[in-house]
Scaffold this motif. Structure first.
Motif, PDB file in Angstrom:
ATOM      1  N   ASP A  21      -5.453  45.456  -0.705  1.00  0.00           N
ATOM      2  CA  ASP A  21      -4.697  46.451  -1.477  1.00  0.00           C
ATOM      3  C   ASP A  21      -3.255  46.000  -1.543  1.00  0.00           C
ATOM      4  OD1 ASP A  21      -6.410  49.080  -1.962  1.00  0.00           O
ATOM      5  OD2 ASP A  21      -6.916  48.340   0.044  1.00  0.00           O
ATOM      6  N   ARG A  22      -2.630  46.195  -2.675  1.00  0.00           N
ATOM      7  CA  ARG A  22      -1.229  45.824  -2.839  1.00  0.00           C
ATOM      8  C   ARG A  22      -0.339  46.779  -2.046  1.00  0.00           C
ATOM      9  NH1 ARG A  22      -1.616  45.414  -9.341  1.00  0.00           N
ATOM     10  NH2 ARG A  22      -3.023  47.136  -8.861  1.00  0.00           N
ATOM     11  N   ILE A  23       0.622  46.219  -1.302  1.00  0.00           N
ATOM     12  CA  ILE A  23       1.486  47.065  -0.474  1.00  0.00           C
ATOM     13  C   ILE A  23       2.978  46.791  -0.649  1.00  0.00           C
ATOM     14  CG2 ILE A  23      -0.272  47.482   1.286  1.00  0.00           C
ATOM     15  CD1 ILE A  23       1.177  45.373   3.038  1.00  0.00           C
ATOM     16  N   ASP A  50     -15.761  47.316  -5.279  1.00  0.00           N
ATOM     17  CA  ASP A  50     -14.548  47.640  -6.031  1.00  0.00           C
ATOM     18  C   ASP A  50     -13.534  48.355  -5.142  1.00  0.00           C
ATOM     19  OD1 ASP A  50     -15.717  46.554  -8.263  1.00  0.00           O
ATOM     20  OD2 ASP A  50     -16.358  48.479  -9.100  1.00  0.00           O
ATOM     21  N   GLY A  51     -12.264  48.103  -5.421  1.00  0.00           N
ATOM     22  CA  GLY A  51     -11.194  48.751  -4.682  1.00  0.00           C
ATOM     23  C   GLY A  51     -10.571  49.885  -5.463  1.00  0.00           C
ATOM     24  N   THR A  55      -4.333  50.385  -6.307  1.00  0.00           N
ATOM     25  CA  THR A  55      -3.794  49.341  -5.435  1.00  0.00           C
ATOM     26  C   THR A  55      -4.651  48.084  -5.381  1.00  0.00           C
ATOM     27  OG1 THR A  55      -4.940  50.342  -3.550  1.00  0.00           O
ATOM     28  CG2 THR A  55      -2.643  51.001  -3.929  1.00  0.00           C
ATOM     29  N   SER A  56      -5.857  48.166  -5.918  1.00  0.00           N
ATOM     30  CA  SER A  56      -6.793  47.056  -5.832  1.00  0.00           C
ATOM     31  C   SER A  56      -7.454  46.877  -7.192  1.00  0.00           C
ATOM     32  CB  SER A  56      -7.812  47.350  -4.722  1.00  0.00           C
ATOM     33  OG  SER A  56      -8.687  46.267  -4.524  1.00  0.00           O
ATOM     34  N   GLY A  57      -8.763  46.646  -7.237  1.00  0.00           N
ATOM     35  CA  GLY A  57      -9.403  46.473  -8.528  1.00  0.00           C
ATOM     36  C   GLY A  57     -10.857  46.079  -8.406  1.00  0.00           C
ATOM     37  N   VAL A  62     -12.157  45.973   0.018  1.00  0.00           N
ATOM     38  CA  VAL A  62     -12.294  45.274   1.290  1.00  0.00           C
ATOM     39  C   VAL A  62     -13.760  45.264   1.731  1.00  0.00           C
ATOM     40  CG1 VAL A  62     -11.659  45.257   3.732  1.00  0.00           C
ATOM     41  CG2 VAL A  62      -9.951  45.823   1.990  1.00  0.00           C
ATOM     42  N   ALA A  63     -14.271  44.078   2.044  1.00  0.00           N
ATOM     43  CA  ALA A  63     -15.646  43.923   2.512  1.00  0.00           C
ATOM     44  C   ALA A  63     -15.668  42.864   3.607  1.00  0.00           C
ATOM     45  CB  ALA A  63     -16.561  43.497   1.360  1.00  0.00           C
TER      46      ALA A  63
END
Length: 249
Positions: A21-23, A50-51, A55-57, A62-63
């Motif tokens: 995730d973008r932070i 999928d995120g 913040t993700s895509g 996360v896996a």
């Protein structure tokens, strides 16, 4: 895992986890997020989670991949390995038990050198004493501008044999950077569509700080639309220094 990598400061990549995730600002044009979307569309099994779209895509949730833990045991040739080029091992969604599993693999394969890089330095610092730090594990933090220098303070608390900073994409000068207990600094400009420029004065400041502090300095790229578009030379010189533990100094 890839047996070769276009990343100049490593030799191979290993992804026991994927997704993130973008932070912070350094994540805005994340190459891994874009690549994960493409890999999901191609049907790649590791990229079907999928995120959060904020913040993700697609494909970038996360896996964890327990089956990937076996890979380093099979590599016959010693190599330098970037761990989680497509994720962050210290993301909150990665259980500490799995982080320990990754560290066990690294400890049990001392012929390889592992480079772990995170933006989540606070979790790294909190977990550090609960992890076994073998001498073949290098730990780094990403620092894109002055606002993220606290990550370096967190890194200093970690008992890794090599502690390093990845100032890529470098989005501003780092005049307050302190290099005590740091062994290596990588700089680099952003690449891809919409790449933000990297001012040579910012890189020179870091280069000179490394020289003054006896810290290895590696300038990876200037960036641009493509990673190699701007070349690698700084003031007519290519900077390829590695930490003394690898260079044999």
């Amino acid at each position: 895992m890839s047996d070769s990598s276009p990343i100049e400061w490593t030799e191979a990549t290993w992804n026991p986890t994927t997704g993130c995730d973008r932070i912070s600002k350094g994540c805005d044009n994340c190459y891994a997020l874009t690549l994960s979307k493409r890999l999901k569309a191609m049907g790649a099994a590791k990229y079907q989670t999928d995120g959060d779209p904020r913040t993700s895509g697609p494909g970038f949730g996360v896996a964890i991949h327990p089956d990937a833990l076996e890979l380093p045991y099979r590599w016959r040739r010693p190599r330098v390995v970037f761990v989680n080029s497509m994720s962050d091992l210290f993301h909150a969604k990665v259980p500490i038990g799995f982080v320990r599993d990754v560290f066990t693999v690294m400890r049990e394969t001392p012929q390889h050198t592992y480079q772990v890089l995170t933006k989540r330095s606070a979790r790294l610092r909190r977990m550090a004493e609960r992890l076994d730090w073998p001498s073949n594990v290098w730990m780094g933090v990403s620092v894109e501008d002055e606002s993220q220098l606290a990550r370096v303070d967190d890194l200093r608390e970690v008992g890794a044999a090599v502690r390093f900073i990845s100032a890529e994409p470098l989005l501003g000068p780092l005049p307050s950077l302190e290099l005590e207990a740091i062994h290596w600094v990588i700089t680099g400009g952003e690449s891809g569509p919409g790449a933000r420029p990297c001012d040579p004065h910012w890189v020179r400041g870091i280069r000179d700080a490394c020289a003054a502090g006896g810290v290895a300095f590696f300038h990876k790229q200037w960036g641009g639309r493509h990673p190699k578009a701007g070349g690698r030379e700084l003031d007519g010189q290519v900077h390829n220094e590695m930490p003394a533990v690898l260079s044999g100094v």
